[in-house]
Write an enzyme that holds these catalytic residues in place. Sequence first.
Site, PDB file in Angstrom:
ATOM      1  N   SER A 102       0.811  -1.223   0.000  1.00 45.19           N
ATOM      2  CA  SER A 102       0.000   0.000   0.000  1.00 45.19           C
ATOM      3  C   SER A 102       0.843   1.271   0.000  1.00 45.19           C
ATOM      4  O   SER A 102       0.350   2.334  -0.359  1.00 45.19           O
ATOM      5  CB  SER A 102      -0.953   0.006   1.198  1.00 45.19           C
ATOM      6  OG  SER A 102      -0.244  -0.172   2.407  1.00 45.19           O
ATOM      7  N   ASP A 325      -3.797   5.996  11.638  1.00 50.19           N
ATOM      8  CA  ASP A 325      -2.874   5.629  10.562  1.00 50.19           C
ATOM      9  C   ASP A 325      -1.643   6.533  10.591  1.00 50.19           C
ATOM     10  O   ASP A 325      -1.680   7.676  10.131  1.00 50.19           O
ATOM     11  CB  ASP A 325      -3.572   5.731   9.198  1.00 50.19           C
ATOM     12  CG  ASP A 325      -2.704   5.219   8.053  1.00 50.19           C
ATOM     13  OD1 ASP A 325      -1.519   4.909   8.290  1.00 50.19           O
ATOM     14  OD2 ASP A 325      -3.211   5.144   6.920  1.00 50.19           O
ATOM     15  N   HIS A 328       0.784   5.302   6.461  1.00 49.36           N
ATOM     16  CA  HIS A 328       0.616   5.865   5.125  1.00 49.36           C
ATOM     17  C   HIS A 328       0.800   7.387   5.185  1.00 49.36           C
ATOM     18  O   HIS A 328       1.066   7.944   6.245  1.00 49.36           O
ATOM     19  CB  HIS A 328      -0.757   5.495   4.565  1.00 49.36           C
ATOM     20  CG  HIS A 328      -0.937   4.019   4.421  1.00 49.36           C
ATOM     21  ND1 HIS A 328      -1.608   3.261   5.358  1.00 49.36           N
ATOM     22  CD2 HIS A 328      -0.512   3.159   3.469  1.00 49.36           C
ATOM     23  CE1 HIS A 328      -1.600   1.986   4.990  1.00 49.36           C
ATOM     24  NE2 HIS A 328      -0.937   1.895   3.846  1.00 49.36           N
TER      25      HIS A 328
END
Length: 347
Positions: A102, A325, A328
Amino acid sequence: MGFWVLGVFFIFAVVRIGNAVGIEGRCDFFQGRWVRDETYPLYMAEECPFTEREFNCQKNGRLDDLYLKFRWQPNGCDLQRFDGQDFLEKFRGKSIMFVGDSLSRNQWQSLTCMLHSSVPQAQYNVTRVGDISIFTFMDYDVKVMLHRSVYLVDVVRGKIGRVLKLDSINGGKIWKNIDMLIFNTWHWWNRRGPSQPWDYIQIGKKILKDMNRMVAFEKALTTWANWVDFNIDPTKSMVFFQGVSPSHYNGTSWGEPSAKNCVREKLPLLVSKYPSGLPPALGVQKGVISRMKKAVKFLDVTNLSLLRKDGHPSMYGLGGPAGMDCSHWCLSGVPDTWNEILYNLIL
């Protein structure tokens, strides 16, 4: 900055590396610091209508925007500002593929946003076939692709379950004949429990329930390196490998022990080196690549990204506050710098 003393004169040797101006012919794009620059970001999130929700921090409610106003400044040289139209012309009729997890998707989406905002009137098309996403700039016949392959080596289903095969890359067939490849893997190697997508590890004929993950990582990278050495013609394809993209879940590592994650971080660290050093996995990556026969350029983005504790979605990602998160990156954001450096490396 190097110099010679001749009497009372100082003579500076200035050369051009690509389009970046450096001193004495040496310019390491990856050593430097973050500086405030009001001309950044390179694009605004609203200029990129296809940004995935998990990266679109502003749309998800993040109100501060100072994190968007920093530019990476290498020591001893200046990066040429990204020119999307020039990039597309260089790759007219060609293909680019990001391969990885990702974080590769983060970088792939960043590049497509950077290109689209540079030529907003250009026709584009987005398709997906299996694990491959294809963003085509139709006016330039340029394909910017993403292949989801989190370990690079194969994970196959067998009678005993899902097997991570450290010495097998049958999935690499689709990487052949791509004009530029950007590989990445690390994010998934320490996963355990329900999120671990394999049941056994195989090396040759040996089947293991588990093993030292760093050793497994190095064996898989060596398999990938051998595949590149055997299958890639460097006169036809450029190959890059991206260094570890770091997470920020422990404030002690950046000198803020009270921080349990990256939420409410609004500024980068304005130093050149991360206080707690670099992750061991980075050394493994560099070691494997140093032993390769074919030329692979290493995108050494780890340190510059470590300095950006402010750049993650935190509570403004896909999962909201419950899905904090700090792995990311927001878009616009840090991956744009990775791609700006990539652009300078191909000039």
